[in-house]
Write a protein that holds these residues in place. Structure first.
Motif, PDB file in Angstrom:
ATOM      1  N   ILE A  88      12.268  -3.362   0.362  1.00  0.00           N
ATOM      2  CA  ILE A  88      11.558  -2.375   1.192  1.00  0.00           C
ATOM      3  C   ILE A  88      12.040  -0.960   0.882  1.00  0.00           C
ATOM      4  O   ILE A  88      11.238  -0.029   0.737  1.00  0.00           O
ATOM      5  CB  ILE A  88      11.770  -2.708   2.684  1.00  0.00           C
ATOM      6  CG1 ILE A  88      11.106  -4.044   3.021  1.00  0.00           C
ATOM      7  CG2 ILE A  88      11.218  -1.592   3.565  1.00  0.00           C
ATOM      8  CD1 ILE A  88      11.441  -4.570   4.407  1.00  0.00           C
ATOM      9  N   MET A  89      13.372  -0.793   0.760  1.00  0.00           N
ATOM     10  CA  MET A  89      13.884   0.554   0.491  1.00  0.00           C
ATOM     11  C   MET A  89      13.472   1.043  -0.898  1.00  0.00           C
ATOM     12  O   MET A  89      13.250   2.236  -1.116  1.00  0.00           O
ATOM     13  CB  MET A  89      15.408   0.569   0.637  1.00  0.00           C
ATOM     14  CG  MET A  89      15.888   0.327   2.063  1.00  0.00           C
ATOM     15  SD  MET A  89      15.144   1.421   3.296  1.00  0.00           S
ATOM     16  CE  MET A  89      15.881   2.988   2.853  1.00  0.00           C
ATOM     17  N   GLY A  90      13.342   0.126  -1.845  1.00  0.00           N
ATOM     18  CA  GLY A  90      12.822   0.495  -3.160  1.00  0.00           C
ATOM     19  C   GLY A  90      11.381   0.968  -3.065  1.00  0.00           C
ATOM     20  O   GLY A  90      10.981   1.952  -3.699  1.00  0.00           O
ATOM     21  N   ALA A  91      10.606   0.256  -2.237  1.00  0.00           N
ATOM     22  CA  ALA A  91       9.203   0.647  -2.036  1.00  0.00           C
ATOM     23  C   ALA A  91       9.118   2.023  -1.378  1.00  0.00           C
ATOM     24  O   ALA A  91       8.266   2.854  -1.736  1.00  0.00           O
ATOM     25  CB  ALA A  91       8.503  -0.404  -1.183  1.00  0.00           C
ATOM     26  N   ILE A  92      10.005   2.270  -0.407  1.00  0.00           N
ATOM     27  CA  ILE A  92       9.994   3.567   0.283  1.00  0.00           C
ATOM     28  C   ILE A  92      10.358   4.702  -0.689  1.00  0.00           C
ATOM     29  O   ILE A  92       9.717   5.757  -0.707  1.00  0.00           O
ATOM     30  CB  ILE A  92      10.971   3.533   1.473  1.00  0.00           C
ATOM     31  CG1 ILE A  92      10.414   2.643   2.589  1.00  0.00           C
ATOM     32  CG2 ILE A  92      11.233   4.939   2.010  1.00  0.00           C
ATOM     33  CD1 ILE A  92      11.359   2.428   3.752  1.00  0.00           C
ATOM     34  N   ALA A  93      11.384   4.462  -1.503  1.00  0.00           N
ATOM     35  CA  ALA A  93      11.815   5.507  -2.442  1.00  0.00           C
ATOM     36  C   ALA A  93      10.711   5.816  -3.459  1.00  0.00           C
ATOM     37  O   ALA A  93      10.442   6.988  -3.760  1.00  0.00           O
ATOM     38  CB  ALA A  93      13.093   5.057  -3.150  1.00  0.00           C
ATOM     39  N   ALA A  94      10.077   4.774  -3.978  1.00  0.00           N
ATOM     40  CA  ALA A  94       8.976   4.994  -4.929  1.00  0.00           C
ATOM     41  C   ALA A  94       7.821   5.717  -4.250  1.00  0.00           C
ATOM     42  O   ALA A  94       7.170   6.587  -4.849  1.00  0.00           O
ATOM     43  CB  ALA A  94       8.510   3.654  -5.499  1.00  0.00           C
ATOM     44  N   SER A  95       7.573   5.368  -2.992  1.00  0.00           N
ATOM     45  CA  SER A  95       6.473   6.017  -2.248  1.00  0.00           C
ATOM     46  C   SER A  95       6.766   7.488  -2.022  1.00  0.00           C
ATOM     47  O   SER A  95       5.841   8.322  -2.067  1.00  0.00           O
ATOM     48  CB  SER A  95       6.276   5.310  -0.896  1.00  0.00           C
ATOM     49  OG  SER A  95       5.938   3.962  -1.082  1.00  0.00           O
ATOM     50  N   TRP A  96       8.031   7.805  -1.760  1.00  0.00           N
ATOM     51  CA  TRP A  96       8.380   9.220  -1.543  1.00  0.00           C
ATOM     52  C   TRP A  96       8.041  10.043  -2.792  1.00  0.00           C
ATOM     53  O   TRP A  96       7.455  11.129  -2.692  1.00  0.00           O
ATOM     54  CB  TRP A  96       9.872   9.345  -1.229  1.00  0.00           C
ATOM     55  CG  TRP A  96      10.276  10.788  -1.001  1.00  0.00           C
ATOM     56  CD1 TRP A  96      10.161  11.489   0.166  1.00  0.00           C
ATOM     57  CD2 TRP A  96      10.802  11.697  -1.972  1.00  0.00           C
ATOM     58  NE1 TRP A  96      10.590  12.780  -0.013  1.00  0.00           N
ATOM     59  CE2 TRP A  96      10.986  12.943  -1.315  1.00  0.00           C
ATOM     60  CE3 TRP A  96      11.133  11.585  -3.323  1.00  0.00           C
ATOM     61  CZ2 TRP A  96      11.498  14.052  -1.970  1.00  0.00           C
ATOM     62  CZ3 TRP A  96      11.631  12.705  -3.984  1.00  0.00           C
ATOM     63  CH2 TRP A  96      11.821  13.915  -3.308  1.00  0.00           C
ATOM     64  N   VAL A  97       8.399   9.537  -3.947  1.00  0.00           N
ATOM     65  CA  VAL A  97       8.085  10.253  -5.191  1.00  0.00           C
ATOM     66  C   VAL A  97       6.566  10.334  -5.371  1.00  0.00           C
ATOM     67  O   VAL A  97       6.022  11.387  -5.731  1.00  0.00           O
ATOM     68  CB  VAL A  97       8.741   9.563  -6.402  1.00  0.00           C
ATOM     69  CG1 VAL A  97       8.342  10.276  -7.687  1.00  0.00           C
ATOM     70  CG2 VAL A  97      10.254   9.557  -6.253  1.00  0.00           C
ATOM     71  N   ALA A  98       5.869   9.237  -5.102  1.00  0.00           N
ATOM     72  CA  ALA A  98       4.413   9.215  -5.296  1.00  0.00           C
ATOM     73  C   ALA A  98       3.708  10.208  -4.377  1.00  0.00           C
ATOM     74  O   ALA A  98       2.698  10.809  -4.764  1.00  0.00           O
ATOM     75  CB  ALA A  98       3.889   7.801  -5.055  1.00  0.00           C
ATOM     76  N   LEU A  99       4.244  10.383  -3.156  1.00  0.00           N
ATOM     77  CA  LEU A  99       3.589  11.258  -2.187  1.00  0.00           C
ATOM     78  C   LEU A  99       4.010  12.721  -2.320  1.00  0.00           C
ATOM     79  O   LEU A  99       3.238  13.617  -2.028  1.00  0.00           O
ATOM     80  CB  LEU A  99       3.908  10.777  -0.761  1.00  0.00           C
ATOM     81  CG  LEU A  99       3.248   9.471  -0.312  1.00  0.00           C
ATOM     82  CD1 LEU A  99       3.855   8.988   1.000  1.00  0.00           C
ATOM     83  CD2 LEU A  99       1.738   9.646  -0.172  1.00  0.00           C
TER      84      LEU A  99
END
Length: 351
Positions: A88-99
């Protein structure tokens, strides 16, 4: 002295699988469903077309990444239950960069994947520090961190990362096309992520079988006290194993948001972390079996969706089948242990 094993010992690893199949068949018959039709539907759901096969492979990617990481922590004697939170934290970190970040295509996706690995690795490192410095068992620390990761996801989706049209618990706004992994043939499969998963598994296999670090992990897993007396730093090796495992799990989370989905969603992991634990347990911690078992799980779970559509049975049947299989393997999969237990019982009965 003959080295040939008895016939029963040679076929013993197959028996839990056959028993799980038998139990599932009886369950299907008890529900009034033709088992042949049900299994045919599952097969069609997994391999009935190229699109379905791509879906199986797409689901396999994060599962194999997480299972590869767990091979490291299990080798060190750690039960990294917190792997779900690391995904989940990996998904959040990737999402932060994407957004929040917009770079040329050649830099955007590598940065997202590196952020995902950092997010998962740091979350796992926290569980490792809690264990080595705080004395918190990794199972309890991991469960607590899993819940925190879920709550943090919900906060982001309903709060600062909510879509422009308003907050909801469904997900963030859709990422831009430049931030998503290129997909193969209009499927959810990213060939880049599949290649990364294969490379990650090969790297883990190499570390565990052909490196001094792998030997140190094995020594720790077998006997931490003896390893310490031989000069192996338990804290350093355990933290490194946790961080690497978390990084691979985080990469799996990044793949989930950048290819399977196109935004950060609730329950983004989909239980893949817990499923990866079952994969490694069913494989008996053996390298060669881990990708095969992961592929089997992916096929069964994808096939279960078609099963529900064709027979009206709930798709959880796939979960039941894999759960029974893991339980039987854990209880009866080791021939020597079962034989010794039976011999011990006979001796007790005969005084």
């Amino acid at each position: 002295m003959s080295s040939k094993r008895p016939f029963i010992q040679r076929i013993w690893p197959l028996l839990p699988g056959l028993a799980a199949l038998l139990i599932t068949t009886l369950l299907l018959m008890g529900m009034g469903t033709n088992p042949v039709d049900a299994y045919a539907a599952m097969w069609q759901g997994a391999f009935g077309s190229s699109a379905r096969l791509y879906s199986v492979l797409a689901f396999l990617v994060p599962l194999l990444l997480a299972a590869s990481g767990l091979l490291l922590t299990f080798k060190a004697g750690l039960w990294n239950i917190g792997i779900e939170g690391q995904i989940i934290m990996g998904a959040i970190a990737a999402s932060w960069v994407a957004l929040r970040v917009e770079l040329p295509a050649g830099l955007q996706i590598p940065l997202e994947l590196l952020a995902a690995m950092a997010g998962g690795g740091l979350w796992a490192l926290l569980a490792g520090v809690l264990k080595t410095r705080g004395g918190v068992h990794e199972i309890f620390g991991g469960l607590a961190l899993n819940n925190l990761a879920i709550l943090f996801t919900n906060y982001l989706i309903a709060g600062p990362w909510q879509p422009p049209e308003g907050g909801s618990f469904r997900g963030t706004q859709t990422f831009g096309a430049h931030a998503l992994l290129p997909l193969f043939d209009n499927s959810r499969l990213s060939l880049l992520s599949l290649a990364l998963a294969v490379l990650a598994f090969a790297g883990v296999a190499l570390l565990l079988t052909n490196s001094h670090w792998g030997l140190r992990l094995k020594a720790l897993g077998k006997n931490a006290r003896s390893a310490f007396l031989l000069g192996v730093s338990s804290q350093r090796e355990l933290l490194l194993a946790m961080a690497l495992c978390g990084a691979l799990a985080g990469l799996g989370g990044g793949v989930r948001v950048l290819s399977w989905f196109d935004s950060l969603r609730q329950s983004i992991s989909g239980g893949i972390g817990y499923l990866a634990l079952m994969v490694v347990l069913l494989a008996g911690f053996r390298l060669v079996l881990t990708p095969l078992v992961a592929f089997f799980f992916s096929a069964v779970l994808n096939g279960s969706i078609t099963l529900q559509l064709r027979t009206q049975l709930h798709s959880a049947l796939g979960d039941i089948l894999t759960g029974i299989l893991v339980l039987l393997v854990l209880l009866f999969g080791n021939y020597e242990r079962v034989r010794n237990a039976l011999q011990k019982r006979r001796r007790a009965q005969h005084g």
